[in-house]
Design a protein around this motif. Sequence first.
Motif, PDB file in Angstrom:
ATOM      1  N   GLU A 148      12.526 -96.951  34.775  1.00 17.16           N
ATOM      2  CA  GLU A 148      11.070 -97.053  34.587  1.00 17.16           C
ATOM      3  C   GLU A 148      10.408 -95.673  34.687  1.00 17.16           C
ATOM      4  O   GLU A 148       9.460 -95.386  33.943  1.00 17.16           O
ATOM      5  N   HIS A 149      10.908 -94.832  35.579  1.00 18.51           N
ATOM      6  CA  HIS A 149      10.368 -93.466  35.674  1.00 18.51           C
ATOM      7  C   HIS A 149      10.632 -92.696  34.385  1.00 18.51           C
ATOM      8  O   HIS A 149       9.787 -91.919  33.925  1.00 18.51           O
TER       9      HIS A 149
ATOM     10  N   THR B  22       8.822-100.507  26.122  1.00 17.41           N
ATOM     11  CA  THR B  22       7.749-100.297  27.092  1.00 17.41           C
ATOM     12  C   THR B  22       8.143-100.719  28.502  1.00 17.41           C
ATOM     13  O   THR B  22       7.347-100.583  29.423  1.00 17.41           O
ATOM     14  N   SER B  23       9.334-101.224  28.677  1.00 17.74           N
ATOM     15  CA  SER B  23       9.767-101.657  30.005  1.00 17.74           C
ATOM     16  C   SER B  23      11.269-101.445  30.159  1.00 17.74           C
ATOM     17  O   SER B  23      12.020-101.377  29.180  1.00 17.74           O
ATOM     18  N   ALA B  24      11.683-101.364  31.419  1.00 18.31           N
ATOM     19  CA  ALA B  24      13.108-101.207  31.714  1.00 18.31           C
ATOM     20  C   ALA B  24      13.882-102.427  31.242  1.00 18.31           C
ATOM     21  O   ALA B  24      14.987-102.312  30.704  1.00 18.31           O
ATOM     22  N   GLU B  25      13.315-103.603  31.438  1.00 20.90           N
ATOM     23  CA  GLU B  25      14.014-104.826  31.037  1.00 20.90           C
ATOM     24  C   GLU B  25      14.253-104.868  29.537  1.00 20.90           C
ATOM     25  O   GLU B  25      15.268-105.389  29.072  1.00 20.90           O
TER      26      GLU B  25
ATOM     27  N   VAL C 297      16.942 -99.669  37.764  1.00 23.43           N
ATOM     28  CA  VAL C 297      15.725-100.081  37.062  1.00 23.43           C
ATOM     29  C   VAL C 297      14.557 -99.188  37.451  1.00 23.43           C
ATOM     30  O   VAL C 297      13.740 -98.805  36.607  1.00 23.43           O
ATOM     31  N   ASP C 298      14.477 -98.831  38.726  1.00 22.44           N
ATOM     32  CA  ASP C 298      13.402 -97.949  39.180  1.00 22.44           C
ATOM     33  C   ASP C 298      13.477 -96.596  38.467  1.00 22.44           C
ATOM     34  O   ASP C 298      12.461 -96.079  37.987  1.00 22.44           O
TER      35      ASP C 298
ATOM     36  N   ILE D  19      10.899 -93.973  31.395  1.00 26.05           N
ATOM     37  CA  ILE D  19      10.011 -94.505  30.364  1.00 26.05           C
ATOM     38  C   ILE D  19       8.617 -93.895  30.498  1.00 26.05           C
ATOM     39  O   ILE D  19       8.001 -93.485  29.505  1.00 26.05           O
TER      40      ILE D  19
END
Length: 582
Positions: free
Chosen positions: A161-162, A287-290, A157-158, A164
């Motif tokens: 997010e990078h 807009t988010s990893a989730e 997930v980290d 994105i």
Amino acid sequence: MSGERLGARGTIFAGDGLASEKCRVLLDGLGEFGAIVVDAETNRILDINTTALALLGAKRDEVIGRDHNQFVSPTGQECSSAADSGKVVDPSEWVLCRSDGTSIPILKSVLQIEVYDRKALLESIVDISDRKKAEENLRRSAFFDSLTGLANRALFVDRLEHCILRAQREKEFLFSVLLLDLDRFKFLNERLGHEVGEQTLVAVADRVKKALRDVDTVAIQTDTTHTLARMGDDKFIILLEGVHRNEDVVRVAQRIQALFDQPLEVNGQEIFTSASVGIATYNKKNTSAEAMLRDADIALYRARNQGRGSYVVFDEVMHAQAVERMTLELDLRRAVEREQFSLVFQPIVSLISDRITGVEALARWKHPERGTMLPKDFIPIAEEIGLIVPIGLFVLREACRQMQLWQEQFPSDPPLTVAVNLSSLQVRQPDLAAKVKDILRETGLAPGSLHLEITESVLLENDRHTVGTLRKLKKQGIRLHMDDFGTGYSSLSYLHQFPIDVLKVDRTFIKKLNEDSGKSGLVGSIMAMARNKGMGVIAEGIETDAQLECLKEMECELGQGFYLARPKKVRAMGKLLSRQNG
């Protein structure tokens, strides 16, 4: 200058290696701590205690007079030498370079002292190898999967997010997520055991890593541009960076699925499996990893529904359908709380006497906005989210209660029976037999009047608990039916392991009964073999007179289908039974 010797650059050393009595006291006083005395001007080692020598793995004469930096190095944050600052240095992490070429992490403190009126530094050092190992283990447990060694969800997930954030800065940068799920892994895990299941996951991880390296598309977890991770249970996920077309991602998915064409070798045995893949490619709405993980999961769900070894690329239509499904799930939970379910009953008819011998109870959901919903529209969802258990108990209780009333109103010999479907999740409940017994006692229905229908998938699991539960039900006097027989993998030779009383021949065989001689022969063979094993047969899905006559010629005892009678509400069913008994 008796008892002294001239060192490099004119530095004065004590002949026995101790620069002064003061140093001797200080070094001895440090006890279990390593200690090194360094000339502040030349950075040469004046003295060292036995603890520090043991850490270095060196002899005293190999150290005295040598450059301090040869043995003690910074980790990257500290200055190159303690002497450079000329000040006391608080405890900080350094690296001790041993004589055998290896190194160990140390915690070093520095104190300014004087030796023969010359400034010197007394360093105390402590081996912190165990602490660093513990920290590394803690770091790995936080970011890496302990079983496979892959990155775990948190690290994935980290990195996602990078990606994105980078895509938001760089318009040309695109990436995709591939979510993999091993097909029928739960069955494999339960059938072969937890240990084999874990070894299978490790073998899958190794095979995927190697394949991705070989094709030069994705590197292993240490690569900063692509990530392979385990998301938990039997799910793996790949982050592909720098892709520009869905076709490229699809090719990777196909390549991964092709890995499972050959069996995995686990603990000396061959394991056959396959993988379903859900693909989500970045777009500006993510807009988010989730959000991306949700899209990949939606695509994976669709892929699993298409059959084993499938892949699906997420699109906006799927998102709308997922929202619809989530709404339906919420409505279904409310329906359980508010008991929005009812039953209809389809007659089971004797093809010999043309009389109704029993009924099958079928659930209906009275949705407040969508109207009456059929089982095919909500039972699969109920099974996935676990609501099939309370819904199943409701159906069972209502079916038994209603049949007891009908038996009192319309007595017959033998009494009317009611059939109720059980899902595999219900059968796996450890207290199922006890719950059924309680419902029979509560409603007053005789156990022999209750027929429970299970599908072939329940028998395929073939674990001790399933067999034990079925035998407990059978011991109570309840009859067990195999529903939809012929659509799965069972065979009559396989069925003898289970306490099955009746086979229900699936409607797909009945549909072409009078058109396809092969189908007719197969149905005839099933009935003949079932009779030899003492089992009854019910033909499902009878829709025409020709089908009915064909089954009668085969001497099929019982039938069910729209041609005989459609499912009916309680009142209509009561009227039908009343006419029969009139």
